[in-house]
Design a protein around this motif. Structure first.
Motif, PDB file in Angstrom:
ATOM      1  N   ALA A 288      87.053  65.604   8.823  1.00 20.05           N
ATOM      2  CA  ALA A 288      87.584  66.355   9.965  1.00 20.05           C
ATOM      3  C   ALA A 288      88.727  67.259   9.511  1.00 20.05           C
ATOM      4  CB  ALA A 288      88.060  65.388  11.046  1.00 20.05           C
ATOM      5  N   ALA A 289      89.633  66.687   8.691  1.00 20.21           N
ATOM      6  CA  ALA A 289      90.775  67.474   8.211  1.00 20.21           C
ATOM      7  C   ALA A 289      90.296  68.676   7.404  1.00 20.21           C
ATOM      8  CB  ALA A 289      91.694  66.590   7.374  1.00 20.21           C
ATOM      9  N   LEU A 290      89.299  68.453   6.536  1.00 21.00           N
ATOM     10  CA  LEU A 290      88.789  69.546   5.712  1.00 21.00           C
ATOM     11  C   LEU A 290      88.184  70.647   6.587  1.00 21.00           C
ATOM     12  CD1 LEU A 290      87.032  67.618   2.799  1.00 21.00           C
ATOM     13  CD2 LEU A 290      89.199  68.854   2.696  1.00 21.00           C
TER      14      LEU A 290
ATOM     15  N   LEU B  82      88.988  71.413   9.440  1.00 17.86           N
ATOM     16  CA  LEU B  82      90.034  72.096  10.197  1.00 17.86           C
ATOM     17  C   LEU B  82      90.904  72.963   9.305  1.00 17.86           C
ATOM     18  CD1 LEU B  82      90.964  69.154  12.538  1.00 17.86           C
ATOM     19  CD2 LEU B  82      90.017  71.339  13.255  1.00 17.86           C
TER      20      LEU B  82
END
Lengths: 348, 577
Positions: free
Chosen positions: B482-484, B486
């Protein structure tokens, strides 16, 4: 075209992906298939977690094939929300903005706007663990939307929710997606969900695209046996073409002869399969339907709004769905009828 | 088949090219590889080399054969096994009722009892020794109070310096392990099984024997194996409480070979024999432990009975009595040590009076009594080694955990085994390895501060590794994905998402490593020079010179440090066993 997957392949020891597909700006397309068909792998190739062996991915005209996921501008929503547990609602939604270096004021305004969009205003300070599943998924959607992605990917976003909430959130997602005119790829194994939400459905099997088309086409004009069987219940009767004339095709089978309005090119004597959806059939009574066949009732399920009747014809099982209740006796012989327009033909 | 491959792929999800350059990967592997090679495997190989070659450097099994045929060595090996077996049996028997009570009853203070079962993992062995000497000693609290009460001339209990003392100390030290491990298994037994068996007519002993025991047996065996390993490689307890050649274990014998008779060949041969045994026991324990954790995880739990409501029944009274006695058994020696630290005695039979003299010595820089350094320096040394151990073992353990949980590895099992081997090698042998390995090099590192720090790191890092592995496994890989997606680079994703989530696990591991270093005496005793006297060494020296009051003061300080560690670990909730 907003998104193009051009001959994407990826080979694993016992599995491979071979997919080409495209989506227009603002279109929502669904990858539909049973688990293990490669839909999530395809999604991960699009977002950049998995590099394809060959092929090209382009997004709004940019070739993103070689870009890492963090440079693709693709928003992603997971089945299990995957909200950052160490951050509150505000920080979760603001994460992508922070990565882009937004100012504090712009970030606050953007988060506020998104919370209004997903109809959870003033949720900023909430802890994600105190939210319900539906709320968490809406926050996850807002988080993915925050950095203005070129493409939104939703990986079975409703699977973890209960049935009622699922329908509600489904139309919510559809509304937001329309409002933002955001190109969207939606992954699901639920055919009803796929038909309901999509502009176009892409049915996948064993790493390949089996058929792509509108919900209507996928349901009423399946190209393969797999699509016909995966999307809804369907009756299948083996038959041969006995004549084609004036836009009508006549079939003969051990169950009798059937008239269909299929007007594809077929050879006389060709082996085909006749498809009839259960809800397009009638049982008993006076009827003007051309196609009639006798069957014995083997089971009856009353579902409230409808009744599912299982039957056997001479050789083949058959299912009929009647709206409303029907008094029926197991073992009883009844007449089943359906119109030529209810029929569809699969070439074997 | 495809299904499992698919989901496996999903779980890892992120492939290599997104995880950064392969150059960084090489560095990642290089650090633990180099560290373990130089400070663990090289010393280990040196011992093998010393024990398996003759004077002309040719391979020989003569030294090992000598160990296995020599009467002294055989007696030492047999005694080691014997005391470990008896200690294990006693610990398990004493612990089982506690396991039952914790699994089946609810009562006020239960969380305290449960927390107390962590004590053996955190409490340094030298504190156990100290507590025992002060409490059970001929001139100790128990004897003195008995003599005073019954007007006796002679101390009635002569426990110390005997087999009894060893067994008693080991049992006290280890029975909480049995409570901890077995109660965990016991409370996971599906209560419906018992109901089903009862409905089929099984009752009492038959119910226990045929239905319950088979369920909890893996837990009992795992606890027994772990306790056996601890007793088999126990050092300080034997060194002080056993004394004499009659009560010498392999560990103590190796220590004497290395430090007293300076016979490194015999020491190495004995070390090889011991390591074979201890690695085997460790392997058995790990297998048993896996069996326990693979036991089906069920939601059904026993409905715990309130202990108070059944207090009136004989069974309830018995349970309360058991809890009281075992609690006292754990606490009394420690309390004895604390109270001794405020006392002094004039002469052998003189009156004891209150004093703060021992604590005053912590202020002074003067070396005192049996020690080459001041108390203050001992505390400083211990904290210094503890801090160094944390600084080294934290990156070491975390890196290995990261590699084994996140990277696609060939022969993953082998790599994990290599990383965990230090757990199976005793710290005495590690010390011996350092002596042997660095003897021939231009720089002799034995006696240096860094040798001690490196040894402590090797001993402590498996616990960091375990803590880090469990937190790395708990993280949902989707969070990083998810972080990637985003826009976070892998490094920022690690820093902003992953690190905050693994922080508490790493703190627990680091704290545990600190506790191990601060309490460590075995390898330290092999490697130290008087200048680097630590608290445990100082306590040992003071006990050896019968200065129990001064030893108690240092012991109290050490206990306070360990207690703080214990509170922190208990708060974070790190599974130590």
């Amino acid at each position: 075209m907003s998104l193009i997957l051009d001959k994407i392949t990826k080979v694993y020891p016992d599995f491979f992906i071979d997919v080409s597909l495209s989506a227009e700006k603002g279109e929502i397309i669904t990858l539909l298939g049973p688990s293990g068909c490669g839909k999530t792998t395809t999604l991960h190739i699009i977002v950049g977690f998995i590099p394809p062996d060959t092929g090209r991915i382009s997004l709004n005209g940019r070739d993103v094939t070689a870009l890492p996921p963090f440079a693709r501008k693709v928003g992603l929503v997971f089945q299990e929300y995957a909200l950052f547990p160490n951050m509150n609602v505000f920080k979760n939604i603001a994460f992508g903005l922070r990565m882009q270096g937004w100012s504090r004021r712009d970030t606050e305004a953007r988060v506020r706007g998104l919370l209004e969009l997903i109809r959870l205003p003033r949720y900023e300070a909430r802890n994600v663990s105190e939210l319900s599943g539906g709320e968490q998924q809406r926050i996850a959607l807002a988080r993915a939307l925050a950095p203005n992605p070129d493409l939104l990917l939703l990986d079975e976003p409703l699977s973890a929710l209960d049935a009622k909430l699922r329908n509600q959130l489904r139309s919510e997602i559809r509304r937001i997606q329309r409002e933002l005119e955001l190109t969207t790829v939606y992954v699901t194994h639920d055919q009803e969900e796929a038909l309901a939400i999509s502009d176009r459905v892409v049915v996948m099997k064993d790493g390949r695209v089996e058929q792509a088309g509108s919900s209507y086409e996928i349901y009423n004009r399946p190209k393969t046996r797999f699509v016909a069987q995966f999307v809804g219940i369907t009756n299948m009767l083996p038959a041969r073409v006995s004549s084609t004339r004036g836009g009508y095709t006549r079939l003969s089978s051990p169950e009798g002869t059937f008239l269909t309005n299929y007007h594809g090119s077929l050879e006389k004597g060709q082996k085909v399969t006749l498809l009839v959806r259960p809800e397009k059939c009638l049982i008993g009574g006076e009827t003007t339907n051309e196609n009639r066949v006798m069957g014995r009732i083997t089971g009856c399920e009353y579902l409230g709004d409808s009744t599912i009747i299982s039957l056997t014809l001479k050789q083949n099982p058959f299912t009929v769905k009647i709206f409303g209740p029907l008094t029926c006796k197991v073992g009883e012989e009844v007449r089943i009828s359906f119109s030529p327009e209810a029929c569809w033909i699969l070439r074997d | 088949m495809k299904q499992s491959e698919q989901s496996g792929g999903k779980a890892r999800g992120i492939e290599r090219h997104t995880m950064g350059a392969s150059g960084r990967d090489t560095l990642l592997f290089l650090f633990p590889l180099l560290f373990l090679s130089i400070f663990f495997y090289f010393p280990l190989v040196s011992i093998l080399n010393e024990g398996l070659t003759d004077e002309s450097r040719r391979f020989t099994l003569n030294h090992v054969a000598a160990v296995l045929t020599d009467r002294y060595s055989i007696r030492v090996i047999l005694f080691t096994v014997e005391q470990a077996l008896i200690s294990t049996a006693a610990s398990v028997l004493l612990g089982l009722p506690g396991a039952y009570i914790l699994a089946r009853y609810d009562f006020r203070g239960k969380s305290i009892i449960r927390a107390v079962t962590t004590v053996p993992f955190v409490l340094p062995s030298i504190i156990v020794v100290l507590g025992f000497v002060i409490f059970f000693g001929n001139n100790g609290m128990l004897n003195r109070s008995l003599m005073a009460t019954f007007n006796l001339e002679e101390p009635p209990l002569k426990v110390l310096y005997s087999m009894r003392a060893i067994i008693l100390a080991h049992t006290f030290y280890n029975f909480p392990i049995c409570i901890r491990l077995v109660s965990a298994v016991w409370s996971r037994v599906n209560p419906n099984l018992e109901k089903a068996a009862t409905s089929l007519g099984a009752r009492g002993m038959r119910l226990f024997w045929h239905v319950l025991l088979p369920q909890i047996m893996p837990g009992i065996l795992a606890a027994a194996a772990l306790i056996f390993i601890f007793c088999f490689t126990s050092f300080a307890v034997i060194l002080v409480l056993g004394g004499g050649p009659k009560f010498t274990t392999i560990e103590v014998a190796i220590y004497r070979y290395a430090k007293v008779s300076l016979d490194l060949k015999a020491g190495s041969a004995l070390a090889i024999v011991e390591s074979f045994l201890s690695v085997f026991f460790m392997y058995a324990y790990i297998r048993l432990q896996k069996q326990v954790s693979f036991a089906e995880e069920i939601q059904l739990r026993y409905e715990k009975k309130k202990l108070v409501t059944i207090l009136r029944s004989p069974k309830g009274a018995l349970a309360v009595f058991y809890l009281f006695v075992t609690f006292m058994l754990i606490i009394a020696p420690m309390l004895a040590a604390v109270s001794y630290s405020f006392l002094k005695r004039s002469g052998w039979a003189g009156r004891t009076t209150f004093t703060l003299e021992w604590y005053r010595r912590f202020i002074s820089e003067l070396s005192s009594g049996a020690l080459a350094v001041s108390y203050r320096a001992a505390v400083r040394n211990s904290l210094f080694f503890g801090a160094l151990t944390v600084l080294l073992s934290l990156p070491l353990g975390t890196t290995i955990a990261y590699i084994t949980t996140r990277k696609q590895l060939p022969a993953r099992g082998l790599i994990e085994a290599f990383a965990m081997l230090p757990l199976g090698i005793s710290s005495i042998i590690l010390g011996l390895g350092y002596i042997k390995a660095y003897q021939s090099l231009p720089v002799d590192i034995t006696g240096s501060w860094y040798a001690i720090a490196f040894a402590h790191t090797v001993i402590a890092y498996p616990f960091v590794l375990r803590a880090a592995t469990s937190v790395f496994r708990k993280i949902n890989p989707r969070l990083i994905q998810a972080a990637l997606s985003l826009g976070a680079t892998p490094w920022r994703a690690f820093w902003r998402v992953e690190l905050p989530l693994i922080k508490s696990g790493l703190i627990a591991g680091a704290t545990f490593a600190f506790a191990i270093s601060v309490g460590e005496i075995n390898a330290t005793l092999m490697l130290y020079n008087p200048q680097f006297t630590t608290i445990p060494i100082a306590i040992y020296r003071l006990i050896s010179s019968y200065n129990f009051f001064a030893a108690a003061a240092l012991g109290t300080v050490l206990m306070a440090i360990c207690f703080a560690v214990f509170l922190l670990i208990d708060k974070i909730g790190f599974e130590v066993s």
